[in-house]
Design a protein around this motif. Structure first.
Motif, PDB file in Angstrom:
ATOM      1  N   PRO A 274      33.596   6.751 -17.676  1.00  0.00           N
ATOM      2  CA  PRO A 274      32.960   6.127 -18.499  1.00  0.00           C
ATOM      3  C   PRO A 274      33.545   5.081 -19.452  1.00  0.00           C
ATOM      4  N   TYR A 275      32.701   4.169 -20.010  1.00  0.00           N
ATOM      5  CA  TYR A 275      33.413   3.127 -20.887  1.00  0.00           C
ATOM      6  C   TYR A 275      34.434   3.912 -21.856  1.00  0.00           C
ATOM      7  N   ALA A 276      35.571   3.445 -22.075  1.00  0.00           N
ATOM      8  CA  ALA A 276      36.419   3.981 -23.016  1.00  0.00           C
ATOM      9  C   ALA A 276      35.722   3.980 -24.497  1.00  0.00           C
ATOM     10  N   ALA A 277      36.018   4.937 -25.218  1.00  0.00           N
ATOM     11  CA  ALA A 277      35.570   4.854 -26.645  1.00  0.00           C
ATOM     12  C   ALA A 277      36.279   3.720 -27.426  1.00  0.00           C
ATOM     13  N   GLY A 278      35.668   3.117 -28.260  1.00  0.00           N
ATOM     14  CA  GLY A 278      35.959   1.901 -28.924  1.00  0.00           C
ATOM     15  C   GLY A 278      35.731   0.515 -28.097  1.00  0.00           C
TER      16      GLY A 278
ATOM     17  N   LYS B 134      30.181   6.650 -12.524  1.00  0.00           N
ATOM     18  CA  LYS B 134      30.674   5.842 -11.225  1.00  0.00           C
ATOM     19  C   LYS B 134      31.045   6.749 -10.246  1.00  0.00           C
ATOM     20  N   LYS B 135      31.620   7.931 -10.746  1.00  0.00           N
ATOM     21  CA  LYS B 135      32.273   9.075  -9.796  1.00  0.00           C
ATOM     22  C   LYS B 135      30.768   9.817  -9.193  1.00  0.00           C
ATOM     23  N   VAL B 136      29.990  10.029 -10.060  1.00  0.00           N
ATOM     24  CA  VAL B 136      28.678  10.513  -9.262  1.00  0.00           C
ATOM     25  C   VAL B 136      28.166   9.727  -8.424  1.00  0.00           C
ATOM     26  N   MET B 137      28.223   8.529  -8.736  1.00  0.00           N
ATOM     27  CA  MET B 137      27.650   7.516  -7.591  1.00  0.00           C
ATOM     28  C   MET B 137      28.295   7.565  -6.368  1.00  0.00           C
ATOM     29  N   LEU B 138      29.894   7.834  -6.316  1.00  0.00           N
ATOM     30  CA  LEU B 138      30.672   7.738  -5.132  1.00  0.00           C
ATOM     31  C   LEU B 138      30.366   9.128  -4.468  1.00  0.00           C
ATOM     32  N   GLY B 139      30.272  10.091  -5.203  1.00  0.00           N
ATOM     33  CA  GLY B 139      29.951  11.392  -4.740  1.00  0.00           C
ATOM     34  C   GLY B 139      28.593  11.514  -3.793  1.00  0.00           C
TER      35      GLY B 139
ATOM     36  N   LYS C   8      33.674  17.220  -8.759  1.00  0.00           N
ATOM     37  CA  LYS C   8      34.402  18.377  -9.550  1.00  0.00           C
ATOM     38  C   LYS C   8      35.003  17.522 -10.805  1.00  0.00           C
ATOM     39  N   GLN C   9      35.594  16.425 -10.493  1.00  0.00           N
ATOM     40  CA  GLN C   9      36.107  15.683 -11.905  1.00  0.00           C
ATOM     41  C   GLN C   9      35.012  15.547 -12.818  1.00  0.00           C
ATOM     42  N   VAL C  10      33.804  15.392 -12.554  1.00  0.00           N
ATOM     43  CA  VAL C  10      32.591  14.869 -13.551  1.00  0.00           C
ATOM     44  C   VAL C  10      32.370  16.290 -13.997  1.00  0.00           C
ATOM     45  N   MET C  11      32.337  17.524 -13.197  1.00  0.00           N
ATOM     46  CA  MET C  11      32.097  18.586 -13.907  1.00  0.00           C
ATOM     47  C   MET C  11      32.955  19.330 -14.690  1.00  0.00           C
ATOM     48  N   GLU C  12      34.391  18.702 -14.769  1.00  0.00           N
ATOM     49  CA  GLU C  12      35.192  19.228 -15.658  1.00  0.00           C
ATOM     50  C   GLU C  12      35.712  18.076 -16.573  1.00  0.00           C
ATOM     51  N   THR C  13      34.507  17.189 -17.069  1.00  0.00           N
ATOM     52  CA  THR C  13      34.485  15.993 -17.907  1.00  0.00           C
ATOM     53  C   THR C  13      35.458  16.218 -19.070  1.00  0.00           C
ATOM     54  N   GLY C  14      34.897  17.670 -19.687  1.00  0.00           N
ATOM     55  CA  GLY C  14      35.276  18.159 -21.201  1.00  0.00           C
ATOM     56  C   GLY C  14      36.941  18.512 -21.219  1.00  0.00           C
ATOM     57  N   GLY C  15      37.490  18.919 -20.029  1.00  0.00           N
ATOM     58  CA  GLY C  15      38.883  19.093 -19.901  1.00  0.00           C
ATOM     59  C   GLY C  15      39.059  20.570 -20.032  1.00  0.00           C
ATOM     60  N   THR C  16      40.261  21.011 -20.148  1.00  0.00           N
ATOM     61  CA  THR C  16      40.721  22.277 -20.525  1.00  0.00           C
ATOM     62  C   THR C  16      40.226  22.577 -21.888  1.00  0.00           C
ATOM     63  N   GLY C  17      39.563  23.936 -22.035  1.00  0.00           N
ATOM     64  CA  GLY C  17      39.080  24.221 -23.202  1.00  0.00           C
ATOM     65  C   GLY C  17      37.765  23.993 -23.707  1.00  0.00           C
ATOM     66  N   ASP C  18      37.247  23.304 -22.691  1.00  0.00           N
ATOM     67  CA  ASP C  18      35.544  22.750 -23.103  1.00  0.00           C
ATOM     68  C   ASP C  18      34.829  23.828 -22.030  1.00  0.00           C
ATOM     69  N   PHE C  19      34.164  24.797 -22.636  1.00  0.00           N
ATOM     70  CA  PHE C  19      33.323  25.573 -21.692  1.00  0.00           C
ATOM     71  C   PHE C  19      32.147  25.301 -21.363  1.00  0.00           C
TER      72      PHE C  19
ATOM     73  N   ALA D   3      40.745  32.983 -21.743  1.00  0.00           N
ATOM     74  CA  ALA D   3      39.337  32.422 -21.681  1.00  0.00           C
ATOM     75  C   ALA D   3      39.698  31.003 -20.967  1.00  0.00           C
ATOM     76  N   ALA D   4      39.298  31.103 -19.558  1.00  0.00           N
ATOM     77  CA  ALA D   4      39.467  30.077 -18.703  1.00  0.00           C
ATOM     78  C   ALA D   4      38.192  29.025 -18.821  1.00  0.00           C
ATOM     79  N   ASP D   5      38.445  27.988 -18.274  1.00  0.00           N
ATOM     80  CA  ASP D   5      37.245  26.930 -18.282  1.00  0.00           C
ATOM     81  C   ASP D   5      35.742  27.246 -17.649  1.00  0.00           C
ATOM     82  N   TRP D   6      35.726  28.173 -16.688  1.00  0.00           N
ATOM     83  CA  TRP D   6      34.621  28.164 -15.938  1.00  0.00           C
ATOM     84  C   TRP D   6      34.052  29.775 -16.455  1.00  0.00           C
ATOM     85  N   TYR D   7      34.887  30.258 -17.214  1.00  0.00           N
ATOM     86  CA  TYR D   7      34.343  31.769 -17.251  1.00  0.00           C
ATOM     87  C   TYR D   7      32.710  31.957 -17.735  1.00  0.00           C
ATOM     88  N   LEU D   8      32.000  30.868 -18.334  1.00  0.00           N
ATOM     89  CA  LEU D   8      30.994  30.885 -19.191  1.00  0.00           C
ATOM     90  C   LEU D   8      29.673  30.491 -18.011  1.00  0.00           C
ATOM     91  N   ASN D   9      30.321  29.804 -16.896  1.00  0.00           N
ATOM     92  CA  ASN D   9      29.194  29.195 -15.881  1.00  0.00           C
ATOM     93  C   ASN D   9      28.435  30.524 -15.536  1.00  0.00           C
TER      94      ASN D   9
END
Lengths: 555, 615
Positions: A205-209, A228-233, A253-264, A457-463
């Motif tokens: 996505p557009y960078a903040a700023g 853009k990634k969703v579009m490609l997928g 998967k990259q979009v699904m992990e947008t929040g990065g590590t620690g974002d559940f 507490a891994a990233d996907w445990y709350l899925n």
């Protein structure tokens, strides 16, 4: 002497005349009421204004998008108020002149996309855009164009793929003579779109700023722009050649992990927050789960709030892409007219039955996403309610986490990772596959571990899976086959994303992939049959021929 | 005062009493001309003129007594206000040099060459306000902030014309006129091909014309016919062009497109940079005759005009996404004639009677329309422009009366197509529409049902003088033009609560009733009031336009030179079968509104009594 002065005067006069005639400036005027081409694209702000204008124009496609993708499919049908054009779509009998079969609004957006892309290249060459600015904007506009072309391909099949800008009627006439103006096959269109989408220099996505990421009229613009990634997928899913499914899973998967590590939470489809119900799940007031009236049914809590809540933290967990409507600005929300005020379209009996076939975990014999949230009964008729809960948050639903998970599951299933697909759609990674890392390599690595000692507490445990979030039991899979799981995914998409404009493309994609016209034809047949439409059998026969899946490209 | 009625209709008295609508216009025209005589035969001259115009309009429609309107976002507009300012500023210069030379007293040459330049700037700004707190707050500024709409436009154009005219008069018998003009305009495209000539990077249209006249009566052989005082044969051919193609149509530009409240920019269509002038070639043949001591004067002209490069809105190809692309691709021709006869029938010292008659007719037909015919809608009616017909002829359904019985309707088998694509059979009391054979009345049954252009038109004038008394009269007529009576369509549709004319008293009510007025049905599901020849009327008329009687008071001319007492009546009598207010309604300014009577104000009948003093 007098004679001489006459000649002098004459010469002066002739000179003046010549001067008048030759002076282009005398004839040319600036165009104060409009912005002339030469004054456009001078700096990054012009580029941003063009992108804003493009998305403004893009918004006019919303009505066509929902009508074509839902009414042609099996979940939405016409009411007695509907006009001939809508009835034609419903019965797959579209005649020339039906305004919903007009490709022009799509090509109008494409014309603007091509204009932007061409001029961004010019601006980069002239250094009025730097490489970073260029990359983000070019990728955004190219992705939006891919989206529009994909829609054209879905509905019209073979369409002309125009990727050059058309500055004037002269260049249009040249273009009309060339092969570029001729329709190309849907598969060839997908190849072109994928190769361009793969080559884009920027996929986030557009960078903040960036000036485009701001707040206007109370809305954050961050999610106004296409992912853009969703579009490609999605494009990979449509093509499904070689290892396209693996590639699709990778980008999704990259979009699904947008929040990065620690974002559940962001795009991870988490379950109900049973204590306070501040969640996006189908939930009941705690300890009153068996009371139908304790259903969390308001604009700021539970599953309904996905569509009605204000832009807050939880809103950001679900929404990937949307565009808002606001009664102060044009265009007006077209869905109000379709579903409520003019009541032209309503949920089909088929859709109602689908929800009523489900059983919730409190053993209620329905899926609350349908009768409670997606539609409501007005008198004896069901009325689509997803779009109308909150006048302040009306929007065009373009993409949300549920669609993302379904798309990923579809890719994973076809890529041989059926268990993961099944888990994501049903009850989630940890509840289905256990407290572990699903180490199946590449995009199929989901760390769903949770333990207190050692503290993990891994990233996907709350899925919690889509059906888990909807408080539904797992769909029993009798035969653990790719086809069975794929059917389940499509069915689940119908329950979760009904009326959001995704149904026809889901059905068409699967029917194309399996080369199985009956997959599509039977669903439409069931819809028409259940409402006693005399044309049901004719329509089924018609849809058994692939040629009839597309609208006539005649305008 | 009563408010609006329970059916939601406004109280007309409220509109008359409390609606305000003002229009103030200011216009300044100033010009100055210099002439400088260089020599006996050469004159240098220049004219500079400026025109400044400003219109201020405002209106207020109160809430009380008037039905609310619905705004774009569904809000009810209880009261409405608006203000508009239109400004136009125009500068004009004509600088020319003229040459006059008489050769051996009988031949004269007059040459004029010059440059004309015109620059126009226009601006329009408007604001619309809604829902002010009370009907006493009538300004736009009092409306709700969220509903206020503002807008406007700016326009600018220049025109440069270089011309040379030469008149040659040989022995007062032969007259030759030759002229040429070069026109450039800011509106023309920058990439015009194969037309005109290029000067200084700009294409100029070339518009030559040539005319010749022969004064036959001056020939010696005509001395044998003393009854003929003047006989002049004229012929001319010329090409003209106009730049009436829109200020920026030939340019590529961007227009504003909002996303929420943010203004963005999008392409303003696809421009044809080759867009050029519409060109008309005109051929004219004329004869002037004066007979019997000029007591009978006759003028006759026939002409043929061919328009080429006519501006056409062609549907854009699908891949452009454009509804229309504007091109110079149409052509049209107009053939016509006009003649005028004036006779001084009685010519005595005290008693004079002069009678004049003029008549004209023309036929226009479109000859080229590459993108095919197109239909334009105006006031619920359609007009079609197609090759072989006049532009904008009425296009709708033909009717053949009303079914008197259900049985007759059933026997015809006709059905109307509904909005949802199904069809419903007509019944007794429904209008019988002409069908193309498929028994379904739908858009395929539409045909040309009228032409707003008259077959011929003209006027009769007379002047009777007896001593100090003078009687002037002018009557005008027009025959064969059709009008679409939209007003009557509203008043005889019988589909809602709105007031209707007395004609609906004879509507169909019982099976077997023979009438020409269909039954009244709520909402008119059968489309009996659709745009058909029921609403097309013959707008032929003969109208006594003015009658004036004046008396010259016999006084000795001193400081007071004369006193005239007069009485004038305007629009006193009109003979017409037209059912609307006035067959000669002032048509809309655009071509699409020609012949459409949308409750247009009739020309009113009025009398004037006056005295004129000459000082």
């Amino acid at each position: 002497m007098k004679k001489l002065s006459t000649i002098q005067l004459l010469t002066a006069f002739a000179l003046c005349t010549a001067l008048l005639a030759s002076c282009k400036k005398l004839i040319d005027v600036d165009a104060p009421g409009v912005l002339e081409e030469k004054n456009m694209y001078r700096n990054v702000y012009d580029a941003d204004a063009a992108i804003i204008g493009l998305y403004g124009r893009f918004l006019t496609l919303a009505e066509n998008y929902v009508v074509l993708n839902e009414l042609r499919a099996d979940l939405l049908t016409t009411t007695t108020n509907a006009n001939e054009n809508l009835i034609q779509l419903n019965r797959h009998d579209v005649k020339t002149g039906n305004p919903y079969a007009n490709p022009k609004p799509y090509y109008d957006v494409i014309l603007n996309c091509n204009d932007l892309l061409y001029n961004f290249n010019q601006m980069l060459a002239q250094k009025t855009l730097n490489q970073t600015q260029y990359n983000m904007r070019y990728a955004d506009v190219a992705s939006l164009r891919a989206w529009v072309y994909l829609q054209l391909g879905i509905h019209f099949g073979n369409v002309p793929y125009i990727s050059n800008h058309i500055p004037s009627v002269t260049s249009l006439e040249t273009l009309m003579q060339s092969d570029a103006a001729k329709p190309i096959a849907f598969s060839a269109l997908l190849d072109s779109l994928i190769s361009l989408q793969e080559s884009l220099p920027y996929m986030d996505p557009y960078a903040a700023g960036t000036d485009l990421v701001t707040t206007v009229d109370g809305y954050s613009t961050a999610k106004f722009f296409i992912n853009k990634k969703v579009m490609l997928g999605e494009l990979y899913l449509w093509r499904g050649k070689n290892n396209d499914y693996n590639k699709a899973a990778t980008v999704l998967k990259q979009v699904m992990e947008t929040g990065g590590t620690g974002d559940f939470f962001t795009y991870r489809i988490t379950g109900a927050s049973k204590g306070d119900n501040n969640d996006l799940a189908v939930g009941y007031i705690r300890y009153n789960e068996l009371d139908e009236y304790s259903l969390i049914n308001n604009n700021s809590q539970g599953w309904r709030s996905i569509f009605a809540r204000a832009e807050d933290r939880l809103f950001g967990y679900e929404w990937v892409w949307y565009l808002p409507y606001n009664s102060l600005f044009q265009p007006m929300n077209p869905f109000t007219k379709l579903f409520a005020t003019n009541f032209l379209l309503k949920p089909s009996q088929q859709a109602v039955d689908n929800w009523n076939k489900q059983v919730q975990k409190n053993n209620f014999p329905y899926d609350a996403r349908g009768p409670k949230f997606s539609y409501t009964m007005v008198g004896s008729e069901p009325q689509v309610s997803k779009y109308g809960y909150n006048a302040n948050t009306e929007k065009w639903f373009l993409y949300r986490a549920a669609a993302l998970h379904l798309a990923f599951a579809e890719a994973a299933n076809r890529d041989g990772h059926r268990a993961i697909a099944n888990a994501l759609v049903n009850q989630g990674i940890q509840p289905t596959l256990g407290n572990r890392i699903t180490n199946e390599g590449g995009p199929y690595l989901f760390d769903a571990r949770k333990s207190d000692n050692p503290q993990v507490a891994a990233d996907w445990y709350l899925n919690n899976g889509l059906r888990g979030r909807a408080n539904l039991y797992t769909v029993p899979i009798t035969t653990d086959s790719t086809i069975a799981i794929e059917n389940m995914i499509v069915d689940e998409a119908g329950l979760e994303l009904a009326f959001e404009g995704r149904r026809w493309s889901d059905l068409l994609r699967i029917a194309l992939r399996r080369n199985e016209p009956a997959f599509l034809a039977d669903k439409i047949y069931d819809k028409l049959r259940k409402q006693n439409d005399p044309s049901a059998a004719t329509v089924r026969a018609k849809l058994m021929n692939k040629e009839n899946w597309y609208l006539p490209f005649k305008w | 005062m009563a408010s609006r009625d329970t059916l939601g209709f406004s109280n007309p008295a409220a509109i008359i009493q409390s609606m305000t609508s003002n229009n103030t216009s200011y216009r300044f025209v100033g010009g100055v001309t210099f002439n400088y005589q260089l020599s006996n035969s050469l004159t240098l001259g220049t004219t500079i003129a400026i025109t400044s115009q400003k219109n201020r309009e405002n209106f207020f429609i109160p809430e009380r007594g008037i039905a609310p309107d619905t705004l774009f976002n569904g809000t009810l507009a209880r009261n409405r206000s608006g203000a508009q300012v239109i400004k136009a500023f125009n500068t004009f210069n004509d600088t020319r040099i003229s040459y006059y030379k008489a050769f051996n007293k009988r031949n004269q040459l007059n040459v004029k060459a010059g440059v004309r330049y015109n620059k126009t700037n226009g601006e329009q700004d408007y604001g619309l306000g809604f829902n002010s707190a009370t009907d006493q707050l009538t300004g736009v500024g009092y409306g709700l902030n969220t509903l206020r709409q503002i807008g406007g436009s700016l326009g600018s154009a220049t025109w440069l014309n270089m011309y040379v005219n030469a008149d040659y008069n040989m022995a007062d018998k032969y007259f030759i006129t030759m002229a040429n003009a070069l026109d450039a305009s800011s509106r023309f495209g920058h990439k015009i091909e194969d037309a005109g000539i290029e000067i200084g990077g700009r294409r100029f249209g070339v518009f030559p014309s040539v005319g010749a006249a022969w004064l036959i009566s001056s020939e010696n052989f005509m001395a044998a016919a003393p009854a003929i005082n003047l006989a002049k044969l004229r012929v001319s051919y010329g090409i003209t062009g106009n730049d009436d193609i829109g200020n920026y149509t030939a340019r590529s530009y961007y227009v504003s497109q909002n996303l929420l409240g943010v203004a963005g920019l999008v392409r303003g269509g696809i421009a044809d940079e080759r867009l050029q002038w519409e060109q008309v070639s005109k051929l004219n043949l004329g004869l002037d005759l004066a007979l019997f001591n000029e007591r009978l004067q006759i003028t006759a002209d026939v002409y043929s005009n061919k328009t080429s490069n006519m501006i056409v809105y062609e549907p854009g190809p699908a891949i452009t996404g454009q509804e229309y692309i504007i091109k110079n691709s149409g052509a049209m021709k107009t053939n016509g004639w006009e003649t005028a006869i004036t006779g001084l029938l009685i010519n005595q010292n005290k008693f004079k009677w002069q009678l004049g008659f003029n008549i004209a007719a023309y036929k226009t037909s479109v000859t080229e329309l590459p993108a095919g015919s197109f239909i334009t809608s105006y006031a619920g009616g359609n007009t079609i422009t197609s090759v072989g017909n006049a532009p904008n002829v009425f296009y709708g359904y033909k009717t053949n009366g009303v079914f008197s019985t259900d049985a007759a309707a059933a026997a015809s088998g006709l059905r109307t197509k509904n909005a949802d694509g199904s069809s419903t059979a007509f019944r007794g009391g429904d209008v019988i529409f002409s069908d193309n054979g498929d028994k379904i009345i739908d858009e395929n049954d539409m045909q040309v049902i009228g032409n707003p252009n008259p077959d011929f038109f003209g006027g009769i004038n007379t002047k009777l003088t007896y001593g100090n008394w003078t009687l002037d009269a002018l009557a005008t007529f027009s025959v064969g033009g059709d009008a679409y009576n939209y007003a009557r369509r509203q008043l005889e549709s019988q589909s809602g609560y709105a007031n209707q004319t007395e004609a609906v008293m004879r509507r169909w009510r019982t099976d077997g009733q023979q009438t020409d007025m269909p039954k009244a049905t709520w909402g008119d599901p059968m489309g009996n009031s659709r745009f058909s020849d029921r609403w097309i009327e013959d707008a032929s008329y003969l109208r006594l336009k003015t009658v004036s009687l004046s008396y010259k008071v016999p006084i000795k001319p001193t400081a007071l030179k004369y006193i005239h007492i007069y009485a004038t009546g305007n629009n006193l009598i009109t003979f017409s079968k037209y059912l609307g207010y006035d067959p000669e309604f002032s048509a809309a300014s655009g071509i699409y509104g020609q012949g459409v009577d949308t409750f247009l104000e009739p020309q009113y009948k009025y009398m004037q009594l006056g005295v004129r003093f000459g000082l």
